[in-house]
Structure formats: structure tokens, C-alpha cells
Design a protein around this motif. Structure first.
Motif, PDB file in Angstrom:
ATOM      1  N   PHE A   1       0.838  -1.203   0.000  1.00  0.00           N
ATOM      2  CA  PHE A   1       0.000   0.000   0.000  1.00  0.00           C
ATOM      3  C   PHE A   1       0.873   1.254   0.000  1.00  0.00           C
ATOM      4  O   PHE A   1       0.639   2.200  -0.755  1.00  0.00           O
ATOM      5  CB  PHE A   1      -0.920  -0.015   1.223  1.00  0.00           C
ATOM      6  CG  PHE A   1      -1.766   1.207   1.361  1.00  0.00           C
ATOM      7  CD1 PHE A   1      -2.828   1.437   0.504  1.00  0.00           C
ATOM      8  CD2 PHE A   1      -1.503   2.145   2.342  1.00  0.00           C
ATOM      9  CE1 PHE A   1      -3.617   2.573   0.621  1.00  0.00           C
ATOM     10  CE2 PHE A   1      -2.284   3.278   2.474  1.00  0.00           C
ATOM     11  CZ  PHE A   1      -3.341   3.492   1.606  1.00  0.00           C
ATOM     12  N   SER A   2       1.899   1.255   0.819  1.00  0.00           N
ATOM     13  CA  SER A   2       2.804   2.401   0.917  1.00  0.00           C
ATOM     14  C   SER A   2       3.514   2.643  -0.416  1.00  0.00           C
ATOM     15  O   SER A   2       3.615   3.785  -0.877  1.00  0.00           O
ATOM     16  CB  SER A   2       3.814   2.145   2.036  1.00  0.00           C
ATOM     17  OG  SER A   2       4.694   3.218   2.158  1.00  0.00           O
ATOM     18  N   LEU A   3       3.985   1.585  -1.049  1.00  0.00           N
ATOM     19  CA  LEU A   3       4.651   1.712  -2.339  1.00  0.00           C
ATOM     20  C   LEU A   3       3.682   2.236  -3.393  1.00  0.00           C
ATOM     21  O   LEU A   3       4.000   3.168  -4.143  1.00  0.00           O
ATOM     22  CB  LEU A   3       5.227   0.358  -2.769  1.00  0.00           C
ATOM     23  CG  LEU A   3       5.894   0.314  -4.139  1.00  0.00           C
ATOM     24  CD1 LEU A   3       7.093   1.262  -4.185  1.00  0.00           C
ATOM     25  CD2 LEU A   3       6.314  -1.113  -4.470  1.00  0.00           C
ATOM     26  N   LEU A   4       2.503   1.681  -3.429  1.00  0.00           N
ATOM     27  CA  LEU A   4       1.495   2.108  -4.402  1.00  0.00           C
ATOM     28  C   LEU A   4       1.128   3.572  -4.188  1.00  0.00           C
ATOM     29  O   LEU A   4       0.963   4.338  -5.143  1.00  0.00           O
ATOM     30  CB  LEU A   4       0.253   1.218  -4.286  1.00  0.00           C
ATOM     31  CG  LEU A   4      -0.831   1.425  -5.312  1.00  0.00           C
ATOM     32  CD1 LEU A   4      -0.286   1.245  -6.717  1.00  0.00           C
ATOM     33  CD2 LEU A   4      -1.964   0.445  -5.062  1.00  0.00           C
ATOM     34  N   PHE A   5       1.028   3.974  -2.946  1.00  0.00           N
ATOM     35  CA  PHE A   5       0.703   5.356  -2.618  1.00  0.00           C
ATOM     36  C   PHE A   5       1.796   6.293  -3.134  1.00  0.00           C
ATOM     37  O   PHE A   5       1.515   7.377  -3.613  1.00  0.00           O
ATOM     38  CB  PHE A   5       0.556   5.471  -1.093  1.00  0.00           C
ATOM     39  CG  PHE A   5      -0.053   6.748  -0.641  1.00  0.00           C
ATOM     40  CD1 PHE A   5      -1.415   6.924  -0.691  1.00  0.00           C
ATOM     41  CD2 PHE A   5       0.740   7.773  -0.157  1.00  0.00           C
ATOM     42  CE1 PHE A   5      -1.983   8.115  -0.269  1.00  0.00           C
ATOM     43  CE2 PHE A   5       0.189   8.967   0.259  1.00  0.00           C
ATOM     44  CZ  PHE A   5      -1.190   9.135   0.200  1.00  0.00           C
ATOM     45  N   ARG A   6       3.055   5.854  -3.064  1.00  0.00           N
ATOM     46  CA  ARG A   6       4.185   6.692  -3.482  1.00  0.00           C
ATOM     47  C   ARG A   6       4.337   6.789  -4.994  1.00  0.00           C
ATOM     48  O   ARG A   6       4.674   7.849  -5.509  1.00  0.00           O
ATOM     49  CB  ARG A   6       5.496   6.143  -2.923  1.00  0.00           C
ATOM     50  CG  ARG A   6       5.666   6.347  -1.474  1.00  0.00           C
ATOM     51  CD  ARG A   6       7.087   6.111  -1.003  1.00  0.00           C
ATOM     52  NE  ARG A   6       7.741   4.888  -1.413  1.00  0.00           N
ATOM     53  CZ  ARG A   6       7.690   3.747  -0.748  1.00  0.00           C
ATOM     54  NH1 ARG A   6       6.983   3.645   0.351  1.00  0.00           N
ATOM     55  NH2 ARG A   6       8.345   2.695  -1.172  1.00  0.00           N
ATOM     56  N   ILE A   7       4.152   5.677  -5.693  1.00  0.00           N
ATOM     57  CA  ILE A   7       4.509   5.690  -7.112  1.00  0.00           C
ATOM     58  C   ILE A   7       3.330   5.911  -8.044  1.00  0.00           C
ATOM     59  O   ILE A   7       3.528   6.058  -9.246  1.00  0.00           O
ATOM     60  CB  ILE A   7       5.275   4.406  -7.515  1.00  0.00           C
ATOM     61  CG1 ILE A   7       4.414   3.162  -7.361  1.00  0.00           C
ATOM     62  CG2 ILE A   7       6.556   4.295  -6.728  1.00  0.00           C
ATOM     63  CD1 ILE A   7       5.090   1.889  -7.834  1.00  0.00           C
ATOM     64  N   GLY A   8       2.111   5.950  -7.513  1.00  0.00           N
ATOM     65  CA  GLY A   8       0.964   6.246  -8.358  1.00  0.00           C
ATOM     66  C   GLY A   8       0.532   5.055  -9.181  1.00  0.00           C
ATOM     67  O   GLY A   8       0.897   3.924  -8.878  1.00  0.00           O
ATOM     68  N   PRO A   9      -0.231   5.287 -10.235  1.00  0.00           N
ATOM     69  CA  PRO A   9      -0.720   4.167 -11.039  1.00  0.00           C
ATOM     70  C   PRO A   9       0.434   3.313 -11.539  1.00  0.00           C
ATOM     71  O   PRO A   9       1.438   3.834 -12.035  1.00  0.00           O
ATOM     72  CB  PRO A   9      -1.437   4.843 -12.212  1.00  0.00           C
ATOM     73  CG  PRO A   9      -1.781   6.200 -11.727  1.00  0.00           C
ATOM     74  CD  PRO A   9      -0.685   6.577 -10.765  1.00  0.00           C
TER      75      PRO A   9
ATOM     76  N   ALA B   1      -6.584   4.756  -3.724  1.00  0.00           N
ATOM     77  CA  ALA B   1      -7.910   5.353  -3.888  1.00  0.00           C
ATOM     78  C   ALA B   1      -8.089   6.581  -3.010  1.00  0.00           C
ATOM     79  O   ALA B   1      -9.204   7.039  -2.811  1.00  0.00           O
ATOM     80  CB  ALA B   1      -8.990   4.315  -3.573  1.00  0.00           C
ATOM     81  N   MET B   2      -6.983   7.104  -2.474  1.00  0.00           N
ATOM     82  CA  MET B   2      -7.103   8.242  -1.564  1.00  0.00           C
ATOM     83  C   MET B   2      -5.845   9.085  -1.595  1.00  0.00           C
ATOM     84  O   MET B   2      -4.795   8.632  -2.037  1.00  0.00           O
ATOM     85  CB  MET B   2      -7.359   7.757  -0.146  1.00  0.00           C
ATOM     86  CG  MET B   2      -6.198   6.956   0.412  1.00  0.00           C
ATOM     87  SD  MET B   2      -6.574   6.128   1.936  1.00  0.00           S
ATOM     88  CE  MET B   2      -7.676   4.891   1.344  1.00  0.00           C
ATOM     89  N   GLY B   3      -5.952  10.299  -1.095  1.00  0.00           N
ATOM     90  CA  GLY B   3      -4.799  11.184  -1.021  1.00  0.00           C
ATOM     91  C   GLY B   3      -4.084  11.095   0.313  1.00  0.00           C
ATOM     92  O   GLY B   3      -3.179  11.861   0.585  1.00  0.00           O
ATOM     93  N   GLY B   4      -4.486  10.199   1.153  1.00  0.00           N
ATOM     94  CA  GLY B   4      -3.884  10.026   2.466  1.00  0.00           C
ATOM     95  C   GLY B   4      -4.908   9.416   3.401  1.00  0.00           C
ATOM     96  O   GLY B   4      -6.080   9.290   3.053  1.00  0.00           O
TER      97      GLY B   4
END
Length: 189
Positions: free
Chosen positions: A22-30, A78-81
Motif C-alpha cells: 500500500f505504501s509503495l502504491l501510494f508513493r509511485i501512483g498508477p 484510492a485516496m490522497g492520504g
């Protein structure tokens, strides 16, 4: 920012693998599932399983418009934070919050350690761009809360800039993901 008030959502993030994913996905985007698997050094089937668990709780979403064919799966946060409500009454819910908080803190310090180990491999103009600080203050609980509000207010324009860049997919070419974390808490003297 999504307010998490359901312990079941946090429970899915207590898995170390899922939290890192989740953390990686949040950082690198799609990104494609195969690229996530490569970055996690994991089997794509394992990554897909954990992505489905995250998706059940609306933490990630598919981005089918980016796929080049029916076999390629793209996903994004699916969120900005997220912000976590920590005042659950049931003991089992408080235990879930403690387990999630533990994963969150471990992740923060692992990321800092990784940066310290590898920052000299960055382009020269980025090698010393990071910063850190610690301070010892004497505050009341109300003053500590005010400090938190002030720090969040300082960061708000930077969050908005980041969100606009992510949504438009238009960022200056030298833009990098930046990880910022800080903690302020009372200590016993």
C-alpha cells in the motif's frame, strides 16, 4: 484525506506485506501489478491476492484505462492520504489500532534508514536535499495540539500541489516523491 474509523480497514493494513504494498502504491501512483511484484520482489499472484484485500476496503482501485490489453492490470491508491480515528472502545479494536500503528512507525523508520543508506546514489543535486531535525520543547497538551494544527497548515499548500500534480499527471520532470514524517509526543522527564 480519508478518515479511517472502521477497525476492519486497519486490520487489512496490519499485514506487513500489505502495508509495504500500500505504501509503495501510494508513493509511485498508477502502476501495473507486474511492476509492483518486481519492486516487492514477490510473485505477481501473491501481489494480486493482497491487492484484492486492499480493494475490498476501498484502499486501492483499478485503472483499466491505462491497460494496453486485457491481461495488464493497473492499480492506484484510492485516496490522497489517511487519518486514523484512535478512540475505539472495544479492546479488540484498540488492539488493531496498536498493530496498525506499529506497522506505520516501522515503515517510517525503515524508509528513513533506507534513505540514509542510499542517498549518495541519488543524482548529486538530490543527495543533500533531505533534512531532519529534532527539538525538545516544554508545552501543555493544548499547545502541543496547536503545534500540530500549525504544522498541518504549513503542509496543506504542498499537499494541494502534490494532489494537483497526481491528478493531472503533469509534474516538472525533476519531481520526485518526497516522504515527510514528524512526531511530537510527551515524554516522561
Amino acid at each position: 484525506m480519508r478518515q479511517i474509523d472502521d477497525p476492519d480497514v486497519l486490520k487489512v493494513l496490519t499485514s506487513r506485506f500489505r502495508w509495504k504494498l500500500f505504501s509503495l502504491l501510494f508513493r509511485i501512483g498508477p502502476v501495473t501489478v507486474s511492476e509492483l511484484a518486481r519492486r516487492m520482489d514477490a510473485d505477481p499472484g501473491q501481489v494480486s491476492y493482497h491487492l484484492r484485500q486492499l480493494q475490498k476496503h476501498d484502499l486501492i482501485e483499478d485503472v483499466p484505462e491505462l491497460a494496453r490489453d486485457s491481461r495488464e492490470r493497473w492499480v492506484r491508491s484510492a485516496m490522497g492520504g489517511l487519518a486514523v480515528v484512535k478512540d475505539f472502545e472495544a479492546p479488540q479494536d484498540r488492539a488493531v489500532v496498536r498493530a496498525w500503528t506499529s506497522q506505520w512507525v516501522i515503515d517510517q523508520f525503515e524508509r528513513l534508514r533506507d534513505f540514509e543508506r542510499t542517498h549518495m546514489t541519488l543524482p548529486e543535486d538530490w543527495q543533500n536535499a533531505g533534512f531532519g531535525s529534532s527539538r525538545h520543547l516544554r508545552l501543555t497538551k493544548d499547545e502541543l495540539a496547536e503545534l500540530g494544527d500549525q504544522l498541518n497548515a504549513v503542509l496543506q499548500p504542498w499537499r494541494e500541489l502534490t494532489n494537483s500534480r497526481v491528478e493531472s499527471s503533469e509534474a516538472p520532470p525533476d519531481t520526485r516523491p518526497i516522504f515527510l514524517f514528524y512526531h511530537a509526543f510527551p515524554e516522561e522527564p
